[in-house]
Design an enzyme around this catalytic site. Structure first.
Site, PDB file in Angstrom:
ATOM      1  N   GLN A 131     105.940 -73.025  72.825  1.00 31.83           N
ATOM      2  CA  GLN A 131     105.655 -72.156  73.962  1.00 31.83           C
ATOM      3  C   GLN A 131     104.747 -71.014  73.527  1.00 31.83           C
ATOM      4  OE1 GLN A 131     109.123 -70.168  75.380  1.00 31.83           O
ATOM      5  NE2 GLN A 131     108.127 -69.227  77.142  1.00 31.83           N
ATOM      6  N   SER A 134     104.052 -65.058  74.011  1.00 35.33           N
ATOM      7  CA  SER A 134     103.929 -63.744  73.373  1.00 35.33           C
ATOM      8  C   SER A 134     102.667 -63.652  72.517  1.00 35.33           C
ATOM      9  CB  SER A 134     105.150 -63.461  72.503  1.00 35.33           C
ATOM     10  OG  SER A 134     106.309 -63.336  73.289  1.00 35.33           O
ATOM     11  N   GLU A 249     114.688 -71.214  82.385  1.00 37.96           N
ATOM     12  CA  GLU A 249     115.219 -71.131  81.024  1.00 37.96           C
ATOM     13  C   GLU A 249     116.501 -70.319  80.992  1.00 37.96           C
ATOM     14  OE1 GLU A 249     113.852 -69.309  76.668  1.00 37.96           O
ATOM     15  OE2 GLU A 249     112.813 -68.735  78.500  1.00 37.96           O
ATOM     16  N   SER A 381     113.558 -59.219  76.784  1.00 32.56           N
ATOM     17  CA  SER A 381     114.472 -58.309  76.108  1.00 32.56           C
ATOM     18  C   SER A 381     115.598 -57.866  77.036  1.00 32.56           C
ATOM     19  CB  SER A 381     113.713 -57.077  75.603  1.00 32.56           C
ATOM     20  OG  SER A 381     113.281 -56.285  76.699  1.00 32.56           O
ATOM     21  N   GLU A 383     116.372 -54.931  77.802  1.00 32.13           N
ATOM     22  CA  GLU A 383     115.870 -53.896  78.698  1.00 32.13           C
ATOM     23  C   GLU A 383     115.192 -54.511  79.920  1.00 32.13           C
ATOM     24  OE1 GLU A 383     116.644 -52.289  74.785  1.00 32.13           O
ATOM     25  OE2 GLU A 383     115.424 -53.996  75.432  1.00 32.13           O
TER      26      GLU A 383
END
Length: 396
Positions: A131, A134, A249, A381, A383
């Site tokens: 994948q 990022s 996911e 994340s 957050e």
């Protein structure tokens, strides 16, 4: 007040026994032990690929897929039973990128040609996917990605890089988010491409994690040409595809059975070393309660899925809680290992060097603890998950 009925009906109970019989017959004990000693998020290719082939021969590789594409036709209850029994038995973790991410994306957004080319190969373990989301400057802030894809005739030409790309060193395909245009809204310029890892100009550089494992990588693209027919949907649709893929996911995270197996191993270990520490006893009890609560959350998600509802904020709640509990389990394992865990082991895989129950419990403990520090970062994340929860549930 209605009460939740957690008792399996006769048909579901019979299916559970069928799954257990299959696992007893087809899961080699050495493979299960190797999985128990795995310290990375994904099982190594050498471990997961043979298990994927076993499931494919049985027709059980892709329970979430529609029947017309090779799925099982199971309802949500059977899928949950199957996943739970797999976790209970410690089967290798098949990489989710192909089966749980690329496959569903192509089923929803792909062309007929893309489905024909890729879906059977994903199902039969003939292709292995990574994948490419990022980047060094675009992790949680995925909208700022910079990998450029410029169309030249029948190809896109890629220049840029990806990072933290799990198993890129063994994958032959990547599902990648790329920038095809610029504008005031950066999300609108993102597209989704299927990139062959064998293409000219692709370079994979390994990253050794803090736990000492090679699982993630940097991937560089220099004038890499990708055919236009490998574009998923249309230019500018990458953000919508990414949101669908990540929700899928996170919504597929069902980890209570795995966590309960890990907790039982901790309890066995505590008994074996005759632990006499009220703080540890309290922590183990609290973990058991938290895992029970997580299982109830998973069953609530199961109820929603069985009604045909897509996972929403609940998927973020599950992802958040699972990652926290996974970290707590590894913290407890490290505590039980004591000073034995401070002896750093450079060799991988652990099942090749551990030969006693003490070594099985202690040698992987530090590596597993360190690797799970990333669980509250990858896949969005904690957050980010809290922000999603606030927006969807609290309407903030």
């Amino acid at each position: 007040m209605n009460k939740m009925n957690l008792t399996l009906d006769e048909d579901a109970a019979a299916f559970r026994e069928e799954v257990r019989a299959f696992l007893d017959a087809k899961l080699p004990p050495a493979m299960a032990r190797a999985q128990r000693l795995t310290t990375t998020v994904f099982s190594e290719y050498e471990l997961s690929h043979p298990w994927h082939e076993i499931l494919a021969r049985k027709g059980w590789a892709a329970p979430d897929w529609p029947v017309e594409h090779g799925g099982t036709g199971w309802d949500a209850t059977r899928r949950y039973i199957f996943a739970s029994e797999m976790e209970r038995a410690a089967t290798p973790y098949i990489s989710p990128i192909g089966l749980h991410m690329v496959g569903p994306v192509l089923i929803k957004f792909g062309t007929a040609e893309q489905k024909k080319q890729f879906l059977p190969r994903i199902l039969e373990a003939k292709d292995y996917w990574c994948q490419g989301f990022s980047e060094p400057g675009a992790g949680s802030d995925l909208a700022s990605l910079k990998l450029r894809a410029v169309r030249q005739g029948d190809d896109y030409v890629l220049n840029g890089s990806k990072i933290w790309t799990t198993h890129a060193h063994v994958a032959n395909w990547m599902i990648a988010l790329v920038r095809t245009s610029d504008g005031p809204k950066p999300q609108a310029g993102i597209s989704c491409l299927l990139v062959p890892m064998t293409a000219a100009g692709v370079q994979v550089r390994p990253i050794r994690t803090i736990g000492g494992d090679h699982e993630v990588n940097e991937v560089f693209f220099e004038d890499t040409r990708v055919p236009v027919e490998n574009l998923v949907a249309a230019e500018g649709q990458g953000w919508a595809i990414a949101k669908y893929l990540l929700e899928f996911e996170r919504g597929s995270v069902m980890a209570a059975a795995s966590l309960r197996r890990s907790l039982n191993e901790l309890l066995d270990r505590a008994l074996a070393i005759d632990i006499d520490d009220p703080d540890i006893e309290y922590s183990l009890s609290r973990l058991g309660i938290d895992i029970d609560t997580l299982e109830m959350m998973e069953l609530t998600m199961l109820s929603s899925l069985s009604r045909g509802e897509a996972p929403g904020a609940e998927s973020s709640i599950l992802k958040l809680r699972v990652s926290q509990l996974q970290q707590q389990v590894t913290e407890m394992a490290l505590q039980l290992a004591g000073e034995s865990a401070l002896r750093w082991e450079t060799h991988r895989a652990f099942h090749e060097i551990c030969s006693t129950p003490d070594e099985d419990a202690n040698k992987p403990a530090l590596s597993r603890y360190l690797n799970t520090r990333a669980n509250t970062i990858f896949g969005g994340s904690s957050e980010i998950q809290r922000t999603i929860i606030a927006k969807q549930l609290l309407k903030l």
